[in-house]
Scaffold this motif. Structure first.
Motif, PDB file in Angstrom:
ATOM      1  N   GLN A  77      42.402  35.995  96.148  1.00  0.00           N
ATOM      2  CA  GLN A  77      41.530  36.891  95.430  1.00  0.00           C
ATOM      3  C   GLN A  77      41.993  38.104  94.711  1.00  0.00           C
ATOM      4  O   GLN A  77      41.669  38.632  93.629  1.00  0.00           O
ATOM      5  CB  GLN A  77      40.446  37.634  96.621  1.00  0.00           C
ATOM      6  CG  GLN A  77      39.349  36.386  97.171  1.00  0.00           C
ATOM      7  CD  GLN A  77      38.572  37.000  98.274  1.00  0.00           C
ATOM      8  OE1 GLN A  77      37.766  37.818  97.926  1.00  0.00           O
ATOM      9  NE2 GLN A  77      38.856  36.600  99.494  1.00  0.00           N
ATOM     10  N   ILE A  78      43.357  38.644  95.475  1.00  0.00           N
ATOM     11  CA  ILE A  78      43.934  39.768  94.529  1.00  0.00           C
ATOM     12  C   ILE A  78      44.518  39.499  93.341  1.00  0.00           C
ATOM     13  O   ILE A  78      44.391  39.848  92.436  1.00  0.00           O
ATOM     14  CB  ILE A  78      45.035  40.147  95.546  1.00  0.00           C
ATOM     15  CG1 ILE A  78      44.483  41.124  96.778  1.00  0.00           C
ATOM     16  CG2 ILE A  78      45.954  41.183  94.836  1.00  0.00           C
ATOM     17  CD1 ILE A  78      45.703  41.168  97.803  1.00  0.00           C
ATOM     18  N   PRO A 119      39.617  47.714 102.727  1.00  0.00           N
ATOM     19  CA  PRO A 119      38.606  46.240 102.603  1.00  0.00           C
ATOM     20  C   PRO A 119      39.497  45.138 103.218  1.00  0.00           C
ATOM     21  O   PRO A 119      40.790  45.111 103.539  1.00  0.00           O
ATOM     22  CB  PRO A 119      38.644  46.439 101.237  1.00  0.00           C
ATOM     23  CG  PRO A 119      38.960  47.412 100.489  1.00  0.00           C
ATOM     24  CD  PRO A 119      40.055  48.413 101.519  1.00  0.00           C
ATOM     25  N   GLU A 120      38.788  44.426 103.991  1.00  0.00           N
ATOM     26  CA  GLU A 120      39.198  43.139 104.732  1.00  0.00           C
ATOM     27  C   GLU A 120      40.115  42.278 103.722  1.00  0.00           C
ATOM     28  O   GLU A 120      41.190  41.877 104.250  1.00  0.00           O
ATOM     29  CB  GLU A 120      37.989  42.552 105.285  1.00  0.00           C
ATOM     30  CG  GLU A 120      37.282  43.154 106.370  1.00  0.00           C
ATOM     31  CD  GLU A 120      36.287  41.980 107.023  1.00  0.00           C
ATOM     32  OE1 GLU A 120      36.446  40.753 106.785  1.00  0.00           O
ATOM     33  OE2 GLU A 120      35.323  42.440 107.641  1.00  0.00           O
ATOM     34  N   VAL A 121      39.884  42.268 102.470  1.00  0.00           N
ATOM     35  CA  VAL A 121      40.594  41.487 101.743  1.00  0.00           C
ATOM     36  C   VAL A 121      42.148  41.997 101.715  1.00  0.00           C
ATOM     37  O   VAL A 121      42.916  41.295 101.187  1.00  0.00           O
ATOM     38  CB  VAL A 121      40.226  41.349 100.136  1.00  0.00           C
ATOM     39  CG1 VAL A 121      40.231  42.710  99.432  1.00  0.00           C
ATOM     40  CG2 VAL A 121      40.600  40.243  99.288  1.00  0.00           C
ATOM     41  N   TYR A 122      42.259  43.169 101.800  1.00  0.00           N
ATOM     42  CA  TYR A 122      43.567  43.749 101.906  1.00  0.00           C
ATOM     43  C   TYR A 122      44.251  43.617 103.283  1.00  0.00           C
ATOM     44  O   TYR A 122      45.544  44.387 103.496  1.00  0.00           O
ATOM     45  CB  TYR A 122      43.620  45.239 101.397  1.00  0.00           C
ATOM     46  CG  TYR A 122      43.335  45.491  99.911  1.00  0.00           C
ATOM     47  CD1 TYR A 122      43.585  44.336  98.915  1.00  0.00           C
ATOM     48  CD2 TYR A 122      42.764  46.480  99.563  1.00  0.00           C
ATOM     49  CE1 TYR A 122      42.841  44.617  97.685  1.00  0.00           C
ATOM     50  CE2 TYR A 122      42.165  46.654  98.202  1.00  0.00           C
ATOM     51  CZ  TYR A 122      42.264  45.845  97.538  1.00  0.00           C
ATOM     52  OH  TYR A 122      41.914  46.022  95.888  1.00  0.00           O
ATOM     53  N   LEU A 123      43.832  42.944 104.222  1.00  0.00           N
ATOM     54  CA  LEU A 123      44.382  42.989 105.499  1.00  0.00           C
ATOM     55  C   LEU A 123      44.841  41.377 105.976  1.00  0.00           C
ATOM     56  O   LEU A 123      43.614  40.774 106.032  1.00  0.00           O
ATOM     57  CB  LEU A 123      43.472  43.651 106.464  1.00  0.00           C
ATOM     58  CG  LEU A 123      43.489  45.242 106.510  1.00  0.00           C
ATOM     59  CD1 LEU A 123      42.497  45.478 107.424  1.00  0.00           C
ATOM     60  CD2 LEU A 123      44.790  45.900 106.986  1.00  0.00           C
ATOM     61  N   CYS A 124      45.801  41.197 106.371  1.00  0.00           N
ATOM     62  CA  CYS A 124      45.989  39.983 107.076  1.00  0.00           C
ATOM     63  C   CYS A 124      45.777  39.876 108.302  1.00  0.00           C
ATOM     64  O   CYS A 124      46.096  40.685 109.142  1.00  0.00           O
ATOM     65  CB  CYS A 124      47.764  39.501 106.715  1.00  0.00           C
ATOM     66  SG  CYS A 124      47.985  38.073 107.722  1.00  0.00           S
ATOM     67  N   SER A 184      48.271  45.059 104.199  1.00  0.00           N
ATOM     68  CA  SER A 184      49.094  44.052 104.424  1.00  0.00           C
ATOM     69  C   SER A 184      49.716  43.627 103.255  1.00  0.00           C
ATOM     70  O   SER A 184      50.602  42.782 103.241  1.00  0.00           O
ATOM     71  CB  SER A 184      48.408  42.672 104.900  1.00  0.00           C
ATOM     72  OG  SER A 184      47.684  43.246 106.203  1.00  0.00           O
ATOM     73  N   TYR A 185      49.592  43.953 102.138  1.00  0.00           N
ATOM     74  CA  TYR A 185      50.086  43.506 100.762  1.00  0.00           C
ATOM     75  C   TYR A 185      50.645  44.629  99.803  1.00  0.00           C
ATOM     76  O   TYR A 185      50.043  45.887 100.046  1.00  0.00           O
ATOM     77  CB  TYR A 185      48.891  42.797 100.095  1.00  0.00           C
ATOM     78  CG  TYR A 185      48.056  42.024 100.849  1.00  0.00           C
ATOM     79  CD1 TYR A 185      49.057  40.599 101.376  1.00  0.00           C
ATOM     80  CD2 TYR A 185      47.124  41.742 101.368  1.00  0.00           C
ATOM     81  CE1 TYR A 185      48.176  39.651 102.026  1.00  0.00           C
ATOM     82  CE2 TYR A 185      46.387  41.008 102.225  1.00  0.00           C
ATOM     83  CZ  TYR A 185      46.853  39.869 102.679  1.00  0.00           C
ATOM     84  OH  TYR A 185      46.341  38.941 103.383  1.00  0.00           O
ATOM     85  N   ALA A 186      51.531  44.279  98.924  1.00  0.00           N
ATOM     86  CA  ALA A 186      51.943  45.089  98.186  1.00  0.00           C
ATOM     87  C   ALA A 186      52.334  44.485  96.687  1.00  0.00           C
ATOM     88  O   ALA A 186      52.612  43.147  96.545  1.00  0.00           O
ATOM     89  CB  ALA A 186      53.574  45.674  98.770  1.00  0.00           C
TER      90      ALA A 186
END
Length: 322
Positions: free
Chosen positions: A57-58, A132-137, A154-156
Motif C-alpha cells: 500500500q505504501i 495509521p495501521e498501515v504504518y505498523l507491522c 515500522s517503516y522508513a
C-alpha cells in the motif's frame, strides 16, 4: 422366620488412577509442545503477510503521489528559510509518510496537519502521535511509552547508501529541499553537485529500473547497548524505533550505510542507527520502486545491497542472489 437381605453385588467405579491421570496430562503436554511451534509459525506467517500488504500500500501510494505531483514525495517537507528561486533552502519538517496520507485513505488525518510547520510544532504534535495501521507491522513490539500515544512506526523510506546528512541521496527518495546542503559541502561534495533536485519514478526507470531499486523498507525496534556507559542513558532501556511523522534524526528515513538488519548495536555505532531492520527472522521486507514487495535476507552481500539501494548506478541485478 425373617430372611436376611441378600448382599448386593459390589460394583467398581470407573475412575482414573493417579498414574493414568499423570500419563494423560503428560501426553497432552507433549502434543501441545509439538503443536505450539506450528501455531506460532502460522501466526507469524499471517503477520508477515499483513506487513507485506502494508508495504504494498505504501508503494502504491508513492506511485499515486508521483502521478499527481510529477515526483516522488521528499524525505522532509521543508520549511523555507533561505536560498534562491532555483535553489531553495529549507528546514526539515514533516515526512513523506505524511505526504501520502490521502493515498492510504487517511484524508481526515492529513487535514489535521499544518504542512508549513514541523512535527514538533504544537499544532502537529497530536496528529503526529496517531500512527495509521498501515504504518505498523503487527510483528513489531513497540518500546514502552507508558501507555501514551507515541507516533512510532515500522517503516522508513530509502535515501541511499551513505549517511543521511552528508550523502548525495542516491536512493529512491531524496531530500530535494536541501535541508543539509551545507553539510554535504563540508563533507567534500562540490557546491555544484551538493544541490539536490526532485526524483520521479521515470528517473529510476531510466537509470536502474524500478525493479532494481528499493523504495521503502522495515525500520523496526533497535536496542542500543548502554551497559558499558558510566552514566545512565535516557530512553526505554536503550530501545529506539522510527516515527512516521518526524523527518529527522533517524526517524522516518533509512540507508544501507551501517550494518544491515542491525537489531542490537553499540551505542557508538551511529551509522547503524539508520539501518533497515525488521522484526521477522533472518531478513527485512521491502517495497521496490515498481511496487513489488520482496524479503531481503540478512545474508545479502554488501555489493548487491549497495546496487539495490542506489537508483542510478546503472546496475541491473539478477534476483537469484537476494
Amino acid at each position: 422366620m425373617s430372611r436376611s437381605p441378600k448382599a448386593r453385588p459390589h460394583r467398581s467405579r470407573g475412575a482414573f488412577t493417579l498414574v493414568e491421570l499423570l500419563v494423560v496430562i503428560a501426553i497432552i503436554g507433549i502434543m501441545v509442545g509439538l503443536l505450539l511451534p506450528g501455531v506460532q509459525a502460522a501466526r507469524e506467517a499471517a503477520r508477515r503477510m499483513s506487513c507485506s500488504n502494508n508495504l504494498k500500500q505504501i508503494g502504491l501510494a508513492m506511485h499515486n503521489y508521483d502521478n499527481v505531483n510529477g515526483c516522488l514525495p521528499p524525505s522532509a517537507l521543508g520549511i523555507r528559510v533561505g536560498g534562491t528561486t532555483r535553489r531553495p533552502v529549507h528546514r526539515g519538517g514533516l515526512t513523506a509518510f505524511v505526504s501520502i496520507l490521502p493515498y492510504v485513505e487517511q484524508d481526515a488525518l492529513f487535514a489535521e496537519f499544518d504542512l508549513n510547520a514541523d512535527a514538533w510544532a504544537p499544532q502537529n504534535e497530536t496528529p503526529a502521535k496517531k500512527t495509521p495501521e498501515v504504518y505498523l507491522c503487527p510483528s513489531m513490539s513497540l518500546p514502552d511509552s507508558g501507555g501514551t500515544p507515541n507516533g512510532y512506526s515500522s517503516y522508513a523510506i530509502s535515501t541511499g547508501t551513505k549517511k543521511y546528512r552528508n550523502q548525495m541521496h542516491n536512493g529512491a527518495i531524496v531530500d530535494a529541499m536541501n535541508v543539509f546542503q551545507s553539510e554535504r559541502v563540508m563533507a567534500g561534495i562540490s557546491e555544484a553537485l551538493s544541490w539536490l533536485s526532485w526524483v520521479d519514478v521515470d528517473d529510476i526507470s531510466n537509470a536502474d529500473g524500478t525493479s532494481n531499486t528499493l523504495l521503502a523498507g522495515e525500520f523496526g525496534v533497535q536496542v542500543r547497548e548502554t551497559s558499558s556507559l558510566p552514566f545512565p542513558y535516557p530512553g526505554s532501556g536503550g530501545q529506539s524505533a522510527g516515527k512516521w511523522a518526524i523527518s529527522y534524526p533517524y526517524h522516518s528515513s533509512a540507508s544501507t550505510f551501517g550494518s544491515f538488519n542491525a537489531k542490537t548495536i553499540s551505542l557508538f555505532d551511529i551509522p547503524s542507527y539508520e539501518s533497515f531492520r525488521g522484526p521477522h527472522a533472518a531478513g527485512v521486507q521491502f517495497v521496490l520502486s515498481d511496487g513489488s514487495v520482496r524479503f531481503l535476507t540478512e545474508s545479502v552481500d554488501a555489493v548487491t545491497l549497495h546496487r539495490l539501494t542506489s537508483r542510478d548506478d546503472g546496475e541491473v541485478l539478477d534476483k537469484a542472489p537476494w
